[in-house]
Design an enzyme around this catalytic site. Sequence first.
Site, PDB file in Angstrom:
ATOM      1  N   LYS A   1     -12.197  -8.652  14.155  1.00 42.32           N
ATOM      2  CA  LYS A   1     -12.755  -7.280  13.825  1.00 42.32           C
ATOM      3  C   LYS A   1     -14.343  -7.395  12.851  1.00 42.32           C
ATOM      4  O   LYS A   1     -14.980  -6.680  13.047  1.00 42.32           O
ATOM      5  CB  LYS A   1     -11.753  -6.654  13.141  1.00 42.32           C
ATOM      6  CG  LYS A   1     -12.024  -5.397  12.564  1.00 42.32           C
ATOM      7  CD  LYS A   1     -11.019  -4.645  11.788  1.00 42.32           C
ATOM      8  CE  LYS A   1     -11.021  -5.030  10.502  1.00 42.32           C
ATOM      9  NZ  LYS A   1     -11.532  -4.103   9.192  1.00 42.32           N
ATOM     10  N   ASN A   2     -14.073  -8.240  11.892  1.00 45.45           N
ATOM     11  CA  ASN A   2     -15.002  -8.089  10.771  1.00 45.45           C
ATOM     12  C   ASN A   2     -16.237  -8.771  11.129  1.00 45.45           C
ATOM     13  O   ASN A   2     -17.233  -8.682  10.687  1.00 45.45           O
ATOM     14  CB  ASN A   2     -14.194  -8.471   9.375  1.00 45.45           C
ATOM     15  CG  ASN A   2     -13.331  -7.508   8.828  1.00 45.45           C
ATOM     16  OD1 ASN A   2     -13.316  -6.484   9.164  1.00 45.45           O
ATOM     17  ND2 ASN A   2     -12.800  -7.906   7.821  1.00 45.45           N
TER      18      ASN A   2
ATOM     19  N   CYS B   1     -11.177   1.954   5.041  1.00 46.25           N
ATOM     20  CA  CYS B   1      -9.905   1.990   4.290  1.00 46.25           C
ATOM     21  C   CYS B   1      -9.937   2.313   2.736  1.00 46.25           C
ATOM     22  O   CYS B   1     -10.847   1.889   2.201  1.00 46.25           O
ATOM     23  CB  CYS B   1      -9.144   0.600   4.390  1.00 46.25           C
ATOM     24  SG  CYS B   1      -8.353   0.354   6.124  1.00 46.25           S
TER      25      CYS B   1
ATOM     26  N   ASP C   1      -7.045  -9.673   2.770  1.00 43.30           N
ATOM     27  CA  ASP C   1      -6.314  -8.991   3.992  1.00 43.30           C
ATOM     28  C   ASP C   1      -4.903  -9.423   4.497  1.00 43.30           C
ATOM     29  O   ASP C   1      -4.504  -8.671   5.330  1.00 43.30           O
ATOM     30  CB  ASP C   1      -7.549  -8.892   5.298  1.00 43.30           C
ATOM     31  CG  ASP C   1      -8.782  -8.607   5.173  1.00 43.30           C
ATOM     32  OD1 ASP C   1      -8.971  -7.682   4.183  1.00 43.30           O
ATOM     33  OD2 ASP C   1      -9.822  -8.896   5.651  1.00 43.30           O
TER      34      ASP C   1
ATOM     35  N   ARG D   1      -7.534   1.020  14.600  1.00 42.84           N
ATOM     36  CA  ARG D   1      -8.751   0.695  14.224  1.00 42.84           C
ATOM     37  C   ARG D   1      -9.054  -0.883  13.994  1.00 42.84           C
ATOM     38  O   ARG D   1     -10.241  -0.978  14.217  1.00 42.84           O
ATOM     39  CB  ARG D   1      -8.918   1.193  12.780  1.00 42.84           C
ATOM     40  CG  ARG D   1      -8.830   2.853  12.959  1.00 42.84           C
ATOM     41  CD  ARG D   1      -9.505   3.384  11.405  1.00 42.84           C
ATOM     42  NE  ARG D   1     -10.467   2.204  10.949  1.00 42.84           N
ATOM     43  CZ  ARG D   1     -11.068   2.382   9.517  1.00 42.84           C
ATOM     44  NH1 ARG D   1     -10.285   3.095   8.838  1.00 42.84           N
ATOM     45  NH2 ARG D   1     -11.823   1.633   9.389  1.00 42.84           N
TER      46      ARG D   1
HETATM   47  N1  EPU Z   1     -18.106  -5.031  -4.612  1.00 37.72           N
HETATM   48  C1  EPU Z   1     -18.914  -4.350  -5.458  1.00 37.72           C
HETATM   49  N2  EPU Z   1     -20.132  -3.926  -5.236  1.00 37.72           N
HETATM   50  C2  EPU Z   1     -20.924  -4.100  -3.730  1.00 37.72           C
HETATM   51  C3  EPU Z   1     -20.262  -4.617  -2.799  1.00 37.72           C
HETATM   52  C4  EPU Z   1     -18.685  -5.133  -2.991  1.00 37.72           C
HETATM   53  O1  EPU Z   1     -18.434  -4.141  -6.685  1.00 37.72           O
HETATM   54  O2  EPU Z   1     -21.929  -3.757  -3.463  1.00 37.72           O
HETATM   55  C5  EPU Z   1     -16.769  -5.236  -4.834  1.00 37.72           C
HETATM   56  C6  EPU Z   1     -15.868  -4.407  -3.817  1.00 37.72           C
HETATM   57  O3  EPU Z   1     -15.605  -3.231  -4.602  1.00 37.72           O
HETATM   58  C7  EPU Z   1     -14.563  -5.626  -3.885  1.00 37.72           C
HETATM   59  C8  EPU Z   1     -15.237  -6.708  -3.787  1.00 37.72           C
HETATM   60  O4  EPU Z   1     -16.556  -6.610  -4.418  1.00 37.72           O
HETATM   61  O5  EPU Z   1     -13.933  -5.306  -5.113  1.00 37.72           O
HETATM   62  C9  EPU Z   1     -15.181  -7.388  -2.426  1.00 37.72           C
HETATM   63  O6  EPU Z   1     -15.867  -6.627  -1.572  1.00 37.72           O
HETATM   64  P1  EPU Z   1     -16.677  -7.162  -0.218  1.00 37.72           P
HETATM   65  O7  EPU Z   1     -17.919  -6.436  -0.245  1.00 37.72           O
HETATM   66  O8  EPU Z   1     -16.537  -8.425  -0.368  1.00 37.72           O
HETATM   67  O9  EPU Z   1     -15.851  -6.371   0.829  1.00 37.72           O
HETATM   68  P2  EPU Z   1     -16.083  -5.572   1.858  1.00 37.72           P
HETATM   69  O10 EPU Z   1     -17.408  -6.180   2.722  1.00 37.72           O
HETATM   70  O11 EPU Z   1     -16.060  -4.296   1.630  1.00 37.72           O
HETATM   71  C10 EPU Z   1     -14.835  -6.976   3.811  1.00 37.72           C
HETATM   72  C11 EPU Z   1     -13.976  -6.669   4.954  1.00 37.72           C
HETATM   73  C12 EPU Z   1     -12.831  -6.494   4.402  1.00 37.72           C
HETATM   74  C13 EPU Z   1     -12.275  -7.617   3.562  1.00 37.72           C
HETATM   75  C14 EPU Z   1     -13.414  -7.937   2.554  1.00 37.72           C
HETATM   76  C15 EPU Z   1     -12.961  -9.116   1.518  1.00 37.72           C
HETATM   77  C16 EPU Z   1     -15.436  -5.647   6.503  1.00 37.72           C
HETATM   78  C17 EPU Z   1     -15.570  -4.355   7.461  1.00 37.72           C
HETATM   79  N3  EPU Z   1     -14.549  -5.483   5.497  1.00 37.72           N
HETATM   80  O12 EPU Z   1     -15.160  -5.698   3.025  1.00 37.72           O
HETATM   81  O13 EPU Z   1     -11.656  -6.045   5.264  1.00 37.72           O
HETATM   82  O14 EPU Z   1     -10.981  -7.349   3.024  1.00 37.72           O
HETATM   83  O15 EPU Z   1     -14.675  -7.967   3.289  1.00 37.72           O
HETATM   84  O16 EPU Z   1     -12.827 -10.407   2.527  1.00 37.72           O
HETATM   85  O17 EPU Z   1     -15.933  -6.895   6.810  1.00 37.72           O
HETATM   86  C18 EPU Z   1      -9.778  -5.305   6.359  1.00 37.72           C
HETATM   87  O18 EPU Z   1     -10.132  -6.003   7.504  1.00 37.72           O
HETATM   88  O19 EPU Z   1      -8.810  -4.880   6.383  1.00 37.72           O
HETATM   89  C19 EPU Z   1     -10.760  -5.439   5.330  1.00 37.72           C
HETATM   90  C20 EPU Z   1     -10.605  -4.229   4.497  1.00 37.72           C
END
Ligand code: EPU
Length: 415
Positions: free
Chosen positions: A21-22, A115, A304, A396
């Site tokens: 998915k990601n 989410c 996750d 989703r």
């Molecule tokens: N963060 C910031 N500022 C930013 C970006 C992130 O403070 O500009 C913080 C976030 O708030 C969080 C941490 O950094 O506390 C990590 O966030 P990250 O950006 O790594 O996560 P994401 O890109 O929002 C993706 C996956 C998530 C998965 C995380 C960590 C997608 C669409 N989502 O989220 O997937 O948990 O990386 O591996 O790729 C899921 O599949 O259930 C899911 C939530």
Amino acid sequence: MKVKIRGKRRLQGTVEISGAKNSAVAIIPAAVLADEPLTIRNIPDIQDVRTLIAILQEIGYSVSFRDNILRIKQLTKIDPDIGSEEVKKLRGSYYFMGAFLGKLKKVKIYASGGCNLGHRPINFHLDGFRKLGANVAFEGERIALSAPKLKGASIALGFPSVGATINLMLAAVKARGETVISNAAIEPEIVDVGNFLTSMGAIIEGLGTPTIKIKGVKYLHGTDFTISPDRIEAGTFLILGALSKGKGITVKNVEPEKMSSLLNLLRGIGCELKIGMNEIHIKSSDNLRNFHVTTKPYPGFPTDLGQLATVLMLVIEGNSSLKETIFSNRFSHVNELKKMGADIRVEGDTIHVQGPCKLKKATLVAHDLRCAAALILASTLTPGLTVIENIDVLLRGYENPIQKFRSLGLNINIE
Ligand code: EPU
């Protein structure tokens, strides 16, 4: 929608794992960077993918999606003012920011959804875009980016954010000159996206390491690319295997080398694992040992799978705990498990479980994707009828989950 489940612990059989998915939710927006038509295989048929397809079609792309193969072709000149409100339905839609910034040097788009895992800022994405020369403006619910000159830059991330690393790669592949992203995330999905871009002619070094170097190019050609299997879906079924008392569960079409933190944990608590090239067989034991685990960026234990791991704690004698270090609130399943009679509590960033817990039937609500999967796993632990409302959130991110659970012997119906 809701599911009704009559639980049983003797689940067994084989599950084919779908595409990640990601990776998919990033690679689909990234596809707009191509200057030619392209094909992407092993795309999971999940709601977030369907939403991204709808957005592409609204923007001006012809998209066909059949048998997990996605073919994308630009039909008209693209208007960088993207009015689609579908963007609000998922997190991955923010990758259109980086992709269109790279392609058109400007874009205006609604802020993305996804989410609810506590505060999810995008400051690292926006600071990085600014370093590449973009102006960032907020116009009500929309974000406008424009870069008269998109130029390579050195960007140090404050945290190895998956989303920011990908979004900045997307903008940088067509920026002028070299971009260096340091403290970059190294999750396998980032490598997948980078390999996809490279297959179109992008020049990227250091994928899978904390320093990614990108040399901007003017033109990206078409490609025929296959995305990797979903390590989190595979992990979901392996944890189900650890909960089950049958002959074991086999997950097929997986990449075991990307799952070592989970595999080490499962083996460490007493599960029997047989690991092949592309498949893993798990058989549980009657004497699983309690455990304490902390979520971390890759290759640490994935956030996750945190909610799912706490379901495993329910069947093990003694105190177990999960410390969540990535998101500020990924505990939405805890109150639902309490409704089933689980001895589970949150203290700060840690969930404590005192097992084993005797669970009873209940009506539950799925609040987010992994919460939904965790509640399904928990429902297998009681013979009573568990009802899980708002199960749409599961669809989703998991492909054909109901059929897959059923194929292992679970009595589950969706209505
Ligand atoms: N963060 C910031 N500022 C930013 C970006 C992130 O403070 O500009 C913080 C976030 O708030 C969080 C941490 O950094 O506390 C990590 O966030 P990250 O950006 O790594 O996560 P994401 O890109 O929002 C993706 C996956 C998530 C998965 C995380 C960590 C997608 C669409 N989502 O989220 O997937 O948990 O990386 O591996 O790729 C899921 O599949 O259930 C899911 C939530």
